[in-house]
Write an enzyme that holds these catalytic residues in place. Structure first.
Site, PDB file in Angstrom:
ATOM      1  N   SER A 195       0.851  -1.198   0.000  1.00 54.22           N
ATOM      2  CA  SER A 195       0.000   0.000   0.000  1.00 54.22           C
ATOM      3  C   SER A 195       0.875   1.232   0.000  1.00 54.22           C
ATOM      4  CB  SER A 195      -0.893   0.005   1.249  1.00 54.22           C
ATOM      5  OG  SER A 195      -1.558   1.252   1.389  1.00 54.22           O
ATOM      6  N   TYR A 233      -1.526   0.371  10.698  1.00 56.65           N
ATOM      7  CA  TYR A 233      -1.760  -0.141   9.344  1.00 56.65           C
ATOM      8  C   TYR A 233      -0.569   0.184   8.447  1.00 56.65           C
ATOM      9  CZ  TYR A 233      -3.520  -0.676   4.633  1.00 56.65           C
ATOM     10  OH  TYR A 233      -3.648  -1.053   3.306  1.00 56.65           O
TER      11      TYR A 233
END
Length: 252
Positions: free
Chosen positions: A139, A152
């Site tokens: 990501s 995250y």
């Protein structure tokens, strides 16, 4: 084009399901993994006219379930040519001093440990055969921090570094190691992050055109079918409207 046996984690929705459809339509045999067995079976039925599909329903965050699932593959399915480590999640958007420990553990267990569990089970076979391909889905959050994205982002930064380390470890083993780091993709991601709040999730994607899961699947398709000497090692994939993790041009 050679058909490759491809294992996809997180295949029940989003990027995983789109990738299964894209590669399945091209005739690649698929091992589809996920926790929602009914969705896996429905996807397998959908693709049954174009390719062979084997489904494995298990929780990637549970090491013993991963070992049991991969060990259960029939001999005809056990030689995996391509491993797509797609399964991942985000829980919450809390500042670090307000974070929920359960959310942190869920992200670490799936995004890091789950990826490692699967890799450890599948890659020795690739090494023994002297060929294979690992594609890890990271990501943009693993490259740029943002408020509330602390744990995250850390898990996706770990995916980035693990990918680089895998590429070094496997350099002389005939195995490609690639990574895709998507920006904003409209999937169930935000619905999970906001714990089912569909209105919050919807607002994330308002006012611009986010990536679709199919956009990521198209890139994975090229990675899988590229010439043997070509490795798209590291790709940052963004929608046109995004320049940085929190810099998005919205027109409405």
């Amino acid at each position: 084009m050679e058909k490759k046996r491809i294992l996809i984690t997180g295949a029940t929705s989003g990027i995983g399901a789109a990738t299964a459809r894209c590669l399945g339509l091209l005739g690649h045999p698929l091992v589809l993994c996920g926790r929602r067995q009914q969705r896996l079976e429905a996807l397998a039925q959908e693709l049954s006219s174009t390719t062979q599909v084997f489904t494995l329903g298990f929780d990637i965050s549970k090491r013993q379930e991963v070992v049991a699932a991969i060990s259960s593959l029939p001999s005809a399915w056990s030689a995996i040519d391509v491993l797509i480590n797609n399964a991942g999640n985000a829980h919450g958007l809390d500042l670090i001093h307000e974070g929920q420990i359960e959310d942190w553990e869920a992200m670490i267990d799936i995004n890091i440990k789950g990826l490692l569990y699967l890799t450890r089970q599948v890659v020795p076979g690739m090494v023994a055969r002297g060929r294979g391909h690992i594609i890890n889905i990271g990501s943009i959050a693993g490259r740029e921090p943002y408020p509330g994205g602390n744990v995250y982002g850390a898990t996706k930064a770990a995916v980035d570094l693990l990918t680089q380390g895998m590429r070094m470890d496997l350099l002389d083993k005939g195995i490609k190691v690639s990574a895709i780091h998507p920006g904003l993709v409209e999937t169930e991601f935000s619905l999970v992050r906001f714990k089912g709040d569909s209105e919050k999730a919807r607002r994330v994607y308002e006012g611009y055109q986010p990536l679709r899961p199919e956009d990521v699947a198209d890139l994975i398709r090229y990675m899988v079918e590229a010439p043997e000497h070509v490795n798209l090692a590291d790709v940052l994939l963004l929608p046109k409207a995004q320049a940085a993790v929190r810099m998005v041009h919205k027109t409405t």
